[in-house]
Every structure is written in structure tokens, then in C-alpha cells.
Scaffold this motif. Structure first.
Motif, PDB file in Angstrom:
ATOM      1  N   UNK A   1       7.105  23.454   2.529  1.00  0.00           N
ATOM      2  CA  UNK A   1       6.859  24.532   1.427  1.00  0.00           C
ATOM      3  C   UNK A   1       5.594  24.362   0.425  1.00  0.00           C
ATOM      4  N   UNK A   2       5.099  23.090   0.890  1.00  0.00           N
ATOM      5  CA  UNK A   2       3.951  22.818  -0.132  1.00  0.00           C
ATOM      6  C   UNK A   2       2.656  23.410   0.593  1.00  0.00           C
ATOM      7  N   UNK A   3       1.742  23.807  -0.259  1.00  0.00           N
ATOM      8  CA  UNK A   3       0.418  24.529   0.278  1.00  0.00           C
ATOM      9  C   UNK A   3      -0.884  24.182  -0.490  1.00  0.00           C
ATOM     10  N   UNK A   4      -0.912  23.157  -1.171  1.00  0.00           N
ATOM     11  CA  UNK A   4      -2.104  23.063  -1.929  1.00  0.00           C
ATOM     12  C   UNK A   4      -2.680  21.554  -1.380  1.00  0.00           C
TER      13      UNK A   4
ATOM     14  N   UNK B   1       0.944  -1.043   0.012  1.00  0.00           N
ATOM     15  CA  UNK B   1      -0.047   0.110  -0.065  1.00  0.00           C
ATOM     16  C   UNK B   1       0.804   1.185  -0.181  1.00  0.00           C
ATOM     17  N   UNK B   2       0.371   2.527  -0.365  1.00  0.00           N
ATOM     18  CA  UNK B   2       0.922   3.544  -0.454  1.00  0.00           C
ATOM     19  C   UNK B   2       1.371   3.962   0.935  1.00  0.00           C
ATOM     20  N   UNK B   3       2.590   4.427   1.003  1.00  0.00           N
ATOM     21  CA  UNK B   3       3.232   4.966   2.437  1.00  0.00           C
ATOM     22  C   UNK B   3       2.535   6.102   2.856  1.00  0.00           C
ATOM     23  N   UNK B   4       1.779   6.979   2.000  1.00  0.00           N
ATOM     24  CA  UNK B   4       1.491   8.372   2.548  1.00  0.00           C
ATOM     25  C   UNK B   4      -0.109   7.941   2.946  1.00  0.00           C
ATOM     26  N   UNK B   5      -0.651   6.560   3.026  1.00  0.00           N
ATOM     27  CA  UNK B   5      -1.835   6.305   3.330  1.00  0.00           C
ATOM     28  C   UNK B   5      -1.972   6.013   4.670  1.00  0.00           C
ATOM     29  N   UNK B   6      -2.857   6.678   5.537  1.00  0.00           N
ATOM     30  CA  UNK B   6      -3.019   6.466   6.937  1.00  0.00           C
ATOM     31  C   UNK B   6      -4.382   5.889   7.446  1.00  0.00           C
ATOM     32  N   UNK B   7      -5.659   5.812   6.640  1.00  0.00           N
ATOM     33  CA  UNK B   7      -6.859   5.586   6.914  1.00  0.00           C
ATOM     34  C   UNK B   7      -7.019   3.983   7.170  1.00  0.00           C
ATOM     35  N   UNK B   8      -7.475   3.618   8.108  1.00  0.00           N
ATOM     36  CA  UNK B   8      -7.766   2.295   8.615  1.00  0.00           C
ATOM     37  C   UNK B   8      -6.714   1.307   8.147  1.00  0.00           C
ATOM     38  N   UNK B   9      -5.369   1.415   8.682  1.00  0.00           N
ATOM     39  CA  UNK B   9      -4.378   0.766   8.134  1.00  0.00           C
ATOM     40  C   UNK B   9      -3.895   0.217   9.971  1.00  0.00           C
ATOM     41  N   UNK B  10      -3.181  -0.668   9.831  1.00  0.00           N
ATOM     42  CA  UNK B  10      -2.399  -1.192  11.169  1.00  0.00           C
ATOM     43  C   UNK B  10      -1.246  -0.357  11.446  1.00  0.00           C
ATOM     44  N   UNK B  11      -1.179   0.212  12.752  1.00  0.00           N
ATOM     45  CA  UNK B  11      -0.184   0.927  12.967  1.00  0.00           C
ATOM     46  C   UNK B  11      -0.052   2.409  12.484  1.00  0.00           C
TER      47      UNK B  11
ATOM     48  N   UNK C   1      -2.042   6.135  12.025  1.00  0.00           N
ATOM     49  CA  UNK C   1      -3.122   6.946  13.041  1.00  0.00           C
ATOM     50  C   UNK C   1      -3.428   8.376  12.249  1.00  0.00           C
ATOM     51  N   UNK C   2      -4.596   8.735  12.581  1.00  0.00           N
ATOM     52  CA  UNK C   2      -4.915  10.228  12.237  1.00  0.00           C
ATOM     53  C   UNK C   2      -3.628  11.314  12.728  1.00  0.00           C
ATOM     54  N   UNK C   3      -3.205  11.019  13.944  1.00  0.00           N
ATOM     55  CA  UNK C   3      -2.277  11.820  14.469  1.00  0.00           C
ATOM     56  C   UNK C   3      -0.798  11.668  13.590  1.00  0.00           C
ATOM     57  N   UNK C   4      -0.680  10.616  12.941  1.00  0.00           N
ATOM     58  CA  UNK C   4       0.578  10.350  12.082  1.00  0.00           C
ATOM     59  C   UNK C   4       0.165  11.190  10.644  1.00  0.00           C
ATOM     60  N   UNK C   5      -1.067  11.049  10.386  1.00  0.00           N
ATOM     61  CA  UNK C   5      -1.398  12.020   9.151  1.00  0.00           C
ATOM     62  C   UNK C   5      -1.281  13.491   9.420  1.00  0.00           C
ATOM     63  N   UNK C   6      -1.633  13.763  10.568  1.00  0.00           N
ATOM     64  CA  UNK C   6      -1.573  15.181  10.704  1.00  0.00           C
ATOM     65  C   UNK C   6      -0.042  15.762  10.773  1.00  0.00           C
ATOM     66  N   UNK C   7       0.668  14.861  11.207  1.00  0.00           N
ATOM     67  CA  UNK C   7       2.488  15.209  11.335  1.00  0.00           C
ATOM     68  C   UNK C   7       2.931  15.294   9.961  1.00  0.00           C
ATOM     69  N   UNK C   8       2.337  13.998   9.084  1.00  0.00           N
ATOM     70  CA  UNK C   8       2.649  14.169   7.670  1.00  0.00           C
ATOM     71  C   UNK C   8       2.368  15.719   6.803  1.00  0.00           C
ATOM     72  N   UNK C   9       1.271  16.049   7.268  1.00  0.00           N
ATOM     73  CA  UNK C   9       0.647  17.122   6.718  1.00  0.00           C
ATOM     74  C   UNK C   9       1.446  18.312   7.116  1.00  0.00           C
ATOM     75  N   UNK C  10       1.669  18.362   8.359  1.00  0.00           N
ATOM     76  CA  UNK C  10       2.642  19.504   9.105  1.00  0.00           C
ATOM     77  C   UNK C  10       4.121  19.457   8.257  1.00  0.00           C
ATOM     78  N   UNK C  11       4.498  18.325   8.152  1.00  0.00           N
ATOM     79  CA  UNK C  11       6.153  18.259   7.509  1.00  0.00           C
ATOM     80  C   UNK C  11       5.847  18.864   6.070  1.00  0.00           C
ATOM     81  N   UNK C  12       4.638  18.515   5.295  1.00  0.00           N
ATOM     82  CA  UNK C  12       4.782  18.889   3.859  1.00  0.00           C
ATOM     83  C   UNK C  12       4.520  20.461   3.822  1.00  0.00           C
ATOM     84  N   UNK C  13       3.738  21.145   5.142  1.00  0.00           N
ATOM     85  CA  UNK C  13       3.596  22.561   4.880  1.00  0.00           C
ATOM     86  C   UNK C  13       4.984  22.998   5.379  1.00  0.00           C
TER      87      UNK C  13
END
Length: 184
Positions: free
Chosen positions: A167-170, A140-150, A152-164
Motif C-alpha cells: 500500500x505504499x506509493x511514494x 549496513x541498512x537491510x534495505x540497501x542493495x547497491x554495490x553489496x555482496x549477495x 542485486x538490482x532484481x532484489x531491489x525491484x522485488x522489495x519495491x514491488x512488495x512495498x507497493x
């Protein structure tokens, strides 16, 4: 995603147009090799897998389904009925029980339908899920966080914060509200 000035650099455009390195094109190497159904079923019915399943189902707890059986009653039920259940699974005539339908109140006052399978059906579903997940999860895609073992939504938020911060903003936001509730 683009850089802050709204214009993607040429390398980013090239990278965006190419097949992402962590996503596979169907049929290329890296996809799991097909496993004969009998071998998959043997993995599902493997004693070690079933022990892990029983532990997981008991940890998850949950309400009884239509048959009224509790999670606490499952081990004793399996001791007495497992040989016939196993045979039904092996010959392909196991039939899951109907799902108990309840409605959960949401914060906005609306209700969300919820289906509660019997404890035995949850046990069998978990046995299958553990085998299928072990086979497919690494692909599975490494950037997919929904309904996957280990994951979480917290990890997804941290990934978005790292992208921001990079310099990414879209952001692309899609609302799939009630998509899975629609009858096909």
C-alpha cells in the motif's frame, strides 16, 4: 512512504520519526568495535584471505593496467615478489601504480571514464575489501542493495514491488549523475 489515501496513520508517523531499528546511531552499541590497524593488516595478509583474493581476482578477469600484467601472470609474479610486496605493506611504503584511464562508449553516444588499476593493485584492494566488508557489512541498512555482496538490482525491484503491494506509493528519486566524477 504513505498509504494509498495519501495520509500516514499515526503509528506510521511515529515509526517514521523514530530511529529505524535497522539503522544505528553513531556511537551506540551494535557498531563494530575498533580493531587496531595491525590486527586489520594481519587479517588482510592472512594466507587464507590471500588465497580467496587470488581466486576472486582470477574469476573477475579484467584488462591489464598500465604495467601490462595479465590476471594469468599474477600467480607467478606473486610467487617471486610476494615477500617484498608484503614487507612494503607491513611498513606502510607500498605505493599503488597509476591507473590506466580508458573511455567506455555509452548507449547515448557519450563516453564514461573508467580507471583500470594494475592486476597487483586489484589483488591488494580485494584483500583489503574482503576484510573491511566482513567487518562492516552486517551493520549496513537491510534495505540497501547497491554495490553489496549477495545483493542485486532484481532484489531491489522485488522489495519495491512488495512495498507497493503493502500500500505504499511514494517514491523519492535522486539523480546523482556524475557525482563521483567531480573533483573535490
Amino acid at each position: 512512504m504513505t498509504k494509498r489515501d495519501g495520509i500516514a496513520s499515526d503509528p506510521l508517523l511515529t515509526q517514521a520519526a523514530a530511529t529505524p531499528q535497522d539503522e544505528l546511531v553513531a556511537g551506540l552499541s551494535g557498531t563494530p568495535e575498533p580493531i587496531p590497524p595491525q590486527a586489520l593488516l594481519a587479517q588482510v595478509l592472512d594466507r587464507a584471505n590471500l588465497r580467496r583474493v587470488l581466486k576472486q581476482v582470477r574469476q573477475n578477469k579484467g584488462a591489464p593496467g598500465l604495467d601490462g600484467m595479465t590476471v594469468e601472470a599474477l600467480p607467478d609474479y606473486l610467487r617471486h615478489h610476494w615477500p617484498e610486496i608484503r614487507e612494503q605493506l607491513e611498513v606502510g611504503c607500498y605505493c599503488p601504480q597509476p591507473v590506466k584511464r580508458v573511455e567506455i562508449e555509452k548507449a547515448d553516444g557519450k563516453k564514461r571514464p573508467l580507471g583500470i588499476p594494475t592486476v597487483l593493485d586489484r589483488f591488494i584492494q580485494q584483500a583489503i575489501a574482503q576484510v573491511v566488508s566482513a567487518q562492516w557489512e552486517p551493520h549496513f541498512n537491510t534495505h540497501s542493495y547497491g554495490f553489496r555482496p549477495k545483493r542485486s538490482a532484481h532484489q531491489a525491484v522485488r522489495a519495491v514491488q512488495a512495498n507497493i503491494q503493502a500500500g505504499f506509493n511514494w517514491v523519492v528519486d535522486m539523480d546523482l549523475q556524475a557525482f563521483l566524477d567531480a573533483a573535490s
